[in-house]
Design an enzyme around this catalytic site. Sequence first.
Site, PDB file in Angstrom:
ATOM      1  N   ASP A  38       0.851  -1.195   0.000  1.00 58.82           N
ATOM      2  CA  ASP A  38       0.000   0.000   0.000  1.00 58.82           C
ATOM      3  C   ASP A  38       0.893   1.253   0.000  1.00 58.82           C
ATOM      4  OD1 ASP A  38      -2.826   1.101   0.383  1.00 58.82           O
ATOM      5  OD2 ASP A  38      -1.663   2.176   1.907  1.00 58.82           O
TER       6      ASP A  38
ATOM      7  N   TYR B 140       3.402   9.878   0.432  1.00 61.70           N
ATOM      8  CA  TYR B 140       4.361   9.339   1.402  1.00 61.70           C
ATOM      9  C   TYR B 140       5.811   9.690   1.055  1.00 61.70           C
ATOM     10  CZ  TYR B 140       0.211   6.569   2.668  1.00 61.70           C
ATOM     11  OH  TYR B 140      -1.054   6.160   3.009  1.00 61.70           O
TER      12      TYR B 140
ATOM     13  N   LYS C 103      -2.138   6.135  -4.364  1.00 61.99           N
ATOM     14  CA  LYS C 103      -3.230   7.103  -4.164  1.00 61.99           C
ATOM     15  C   LYS C 103      -2.833   8.439  -4.748  1.00 61.99           C
ATOM     16  CE  LYS C 103      -3.606   4.783   0.283  1.00 61.99           C
ATOM     17  NZ  LYS C 103      -2.243   4.559   0.765  1.00 61.99           N
TER      18      LYS C 103
ATOM     19  N   HIS D  32      -7.162   9.981  -2.531  1.00 64.96           N
ATOM     20  CA  HIS D  32      -6.629   9.833  -1.165  1.00 64.96           C
ATOM     21  C   HIS D  32      -7.607  10.323  -0.092  1.00 64.96           C
ATOM     22  CE1 HIS D  32      -2.455   9.450   0.898  1.00 64.96           C
ATOM     23  NE2 HIS D  32      -3.402   9.176   1.758  1.00 64.96           N
TER      24      HIS D  32
END
Length: 307
Positions: free
Chosen positions: A45, A50, A75, A106
Amino acid sequence: MSTPLIKLNSGFDIPAVGFGTWQSKPNEVSNAVEVALRSGYRHIDCAWLYGNEKEVGEGIRASGVPRSEIFITSKVWCTFFSKIQDGLDQTLANLGTDYVDLYLLHWPVALNPNGNHPVFPMNSTGTFDVDASCDLESSWKGMEALLKDGKVKSIGVSNFSQKKLEELLPKAEIVPAVNQLELNIYNPELKLVEYVKSKGIVVEAYSPLGSTNSPLLSDEIATQIANKHAIPVPDVLLGYILAKGMVVLPKSVTPSRIESNLKGALGASQVLTQEDIEKLDSVAASGKQKRFLLPPFGVDLGFDNWP
Ligand SMILES: NC(=O)c1ccc[n+]([C@@H]2O[C@H](COP(=O)([O-])OP(=O)(O)OC[C@H]3O[C@@H](n4cnc5c(N)ncnc54)[C@H](OP(=O)(O)O)[C@@H]3O)[C@@H](O)[C@H]2O)c1
């Protein structure tokens, strides 16, 4: 070790245990992903947000597991909602892959792509600078368009309340395959899960251990249940989600935890009784309801338990 699969409404199968990568530092995430894949995880994931997708890609390649055997989710961040193809292109380049298996909105809110910050544009009141010209219908059309050239196999959403799904679904040509939610014993979202499932959408549970530093490990009820079965508390928290037919996404950068979370989740999902699950379902309502993630969107997201 193989993880159970859950069928998506797109026809693809998603492995029920996915490996989380949020807050995993670029210098630790490659090793974490490599260890995860070598331990048997087949679902990673990720997210553009990130800031570590390049290193996730390196870990995938270092594992030696063929791309075709790995389910990769990413996402699109909210400042890309009016240019979703750009978001996807950046993610594919970072990961070093030709396609993602699942691509999610997201959060259900577009943010100003030309604001005072490229990722977290803020307004003067300390909340995110929302792009009111980009609604959910147009954002979702951008997602639907991605399916045409094969670079995305399934599309879905994340952090969508019932209110946001009710806004989106009448306008959607393609029903989202998943809704990824903060979901754990302190935020079990019992009503929302029932609604999401009734629409044929698979629920994915993020922050199953309570996120940063896993605060749910000290919960009294989870500990009692773990002691009863002589299994570790993380296994109870992860197995609880699996036993309820949802995807669970534990994150760790610690090799021993990466390995034990997968085995433990699968084992506990077989061992927990209906009574255990009902007890865990009722922990939040006993006064412990809490959300661990509360980004300052400054607009009504439609969640019951949002302060
Ligand atoms: N869609 C979204 O908006 C959204 C939001 C949040 C998260 N997510 C996804 O969901 C994934 C999981 O959520 P999360 O990262 O918030 O938190 P989490 O998985 O609930 O918890 C992660 C924390 O638990 C620790 N931990 C993991 N296994 C452990 C074990 N067996 N024993 C003790 N501690 C343990 C980790 O430490 P170490 O790493 O130091 O081992 C880390 O501090 C994310 O990584 C991300 O992929 C999505």
